[in-house]
Design an enzyme around this catalytic site. Structure first.
Site, PDB file in Angstrom:
ATOM      1  N   HIS A  56       0.844  -1.200   0.000  1.00 16.55           N
ATOM      2  CA  HIS A  56       0.000   0.000   0.000  1.00 16.55           C
ATOM      3  C   HIS A  56       0.876   1.245   0.000  1.00 16.55           C
ATOM      4  CE1 HIS A  56       0.814  -0.557   4.283  1.00 16.55           C
ATOM      5  NE2 HIS A  56       0.375   0.668   4.535  1.00 16.55           N
ATOM      6  N   HIS A  58       1.569   3.952   1.950  1.00 20.87           N
ATOM      7  CA  HIS A  58       2.169   4.718   3.042  1.00 20.87           C
ATOM      8  C   HIS A  58       3.691   4.772   2.907  1.00 20.87           C
ATOM      9  CE1 HIS A  58      -1.622   4.328   5.757  1.00 20.87           C
ATOM     10  NE2 HIS A  58      -1.702   5.326   4.908  1.00 20.87           N
ATOM     11  N   ASP A  60       6.262   4.645   4.766  1.00 22.70           N
ATOM     12  CA  ASP A  60       7.167   3.693   5.404  1.00 22.70           C
ATOM     13  C   ASP A  60       7.130   2.319   4.746  1.00 22.70           C
ATOM     14  OD1 ASP A  60       4.542   3.514   6.455  1.00 22.70           O
ATOM     15  OD2 ASP A  60       5.248   2.465   8.243  1.00 22.70           O
ATOM     16  N   HIS A  61       6.369   2.216   3.654  1.00 18.92           N
ATOM     17  CA  HIS A  61       6.313   0.980   2.867  1.00 18.92           C
ATOM     18  C   HIS A  61       6.850   1.164   1.449  1.00 18.92           C
ATOM     19  CE1 HIS A  61       3.657  -1.327   5.724  1.00 18.92           C
ATOM     20  NE2 HIS A  61       3.543  -0.102   6.171  1.00 18.92           N
ATOM     21  N   HIS A 112      -7.393  -0.602   5.755  1.00 16.80           N
ATOM     22  CA  HIS A 112      -6.339   0.284   6.277  1.00 16.80           C
ATOM     23  C   HIS A 112      -6.143   1.427   5.286  1.00 16.80           C
ATOM     24  CE1 HIS A 112      -2.628   1.524   8.206  1.00 16.80           C
ATOM     25  NE2 HIS A 112      -1.957   1.345   7.084  1.00 16.80           N
ATOM     26  N   ASP A 134      -0.214  -3.872   6.441  1.00 18.09           N
ATOM     27  CA  ASP A 134      -0.815  -3.340   7.666  1.00 18.09           C
ATOM     28  C   ASP A 134      -2.280  -3.746   7.815  1.00 18.09           C
ATOM     29  OD1 ASP A 134       1.612  -2.152   8.085  1.00 18.09           O
ATOM     30  OD2 ASP A 134       0.911  -0.089   7.865  1.00 18.09           O
ATOM     31  N   HIS A 172       4.679  -4.550  11.002  1.00 12.80           N
ATOM     32  CA  HIS A 172       5.043  -3.791  12.195  1.00 12.80           C
ATOM     33  C   HIS A 172       5.101  -4.697  13.415  1.00 12.80           C
ATOM     34  CE1 HIS A 172       4.724   0.324  10.554  1.00 12.80           C
ATOM     35  NE2 HIS A 172       3.770  -0.177   9.787  1.00 12.80           N
TER      36      HIS A 172
END
Length: 260
Positions: A56, A58, A60-61, A112, A134, A172
């Protein structure tokens, strides 16, 4: 032989480095939110990056994906989303990509985020694997951003249909906090108590709490237990009003976790 390496990053992220056919050095990275930790891991394990897999949008991905693709001349697979322009190969429900001798099937898992997908390795040796970003965490699930509670509920139901021995690779390290909430919902659940002890021991030794078998999640993750009368009644008690369906229980449970 399949090897999967966790790459810890940031405060609590894991990027997952997949080597399907060791000692063959071909490797694949899931959700690289930064390039440098992946480069270091590739050099440490003497692997050759072949593809990048995104779940996805975000940061941090995805933030390491472009740099890794340029450095290693690799494609970037991911959801069909305008928020991830780095993706070179867009995937929909059921699309398959080859990871060495293994096949990864894309599963649409919105909630999410609206663009969330997972990668399911049904033919992995010994037991299937799911890289779910996530969507599902150890004893928890993702927050709602631009998706809806109903979407996330149905995505978790999709995961729950997979074989019980499927190993869940989330992105995470949230197990201990999630288990505190799980015990708040089901204080008498012996599986949650046992898992709290087990995961605490792992974290004291700086070991990941994941992957976790899907069956363990079904026994200890309240977001997969909304169909159970005890969970339904507890959530109603905490909410202060009646809830008519599993989806409503889930929606309220997610709100309770946000406030916990």
């Amino acid at each position: 032989m399949l090897q999967i390496y966790p790459i810890p990053a940031f405060k609590d992220n894991y990027f997952w480095l997949i080597q399907p056919d060791a000692p063959d050095p071909a490797a694949y990275i899931v959700d690289p939110g930064a390039a440098e930790p992946v480069i270091q891991a590739l050099e440490h394990y003497q692997l050759q990056l072949k593809s990048i897999l995104i779940t996805h949008h975000h940061h941090d991905h995805i933030d390491g994906a472009a740099a890794l693709s340029e450095r290693y001349k690799t494609p970037i697979f991911g959801p069909d989303s305008t928020k991830i322009p780095q993706v070179t190969h867009k995937l929909g429900q059921g699309d398959e990509i080859q990871l060495g001798s293994l096949v990864a099937k894309a599963l649409l898992l919105p909630g999410h985020t609206r663009d969330h997908i997972g990668y399911y390795l049904a033919s992995a040796p010994r037991q299937p694997r799911l890289f779910c970003g996530d969507t599902l965490f150890a004893a928890g699930c993702g927050r709602l951003f631009d998706g809806t509670a109903d979407q996330l509920f149905h995505s978790l139901q999709t995961i729950a249909q997979l074989p019980d021995n499927t190993l869940i690779y989330s992105a995470h390290e949230y197990a201990l906090a999630n288990l505190e909430f799980a015990r708040h919902i089901e204080p008498q659940n012996p599986d949650i108590v046992a898992r709290q002890y087990s995961e605490t021991q792992k974290r004291r030794e700086n070991l990941p709490s994941i992957p976790s078998p899907l069956l363990l999640e079904k026994r200890t993750n309240p977001f997969l237990r909304c169909h159970l009368p005890a969970v339904h009644q507890r959530v109603e008690q905490l909410a202060g009003y009646s809830l008519a369906s599993e989806s409503e229980v889930f929606t309220q449970l997610r709100r309770l976790k946000d406030q916990f």
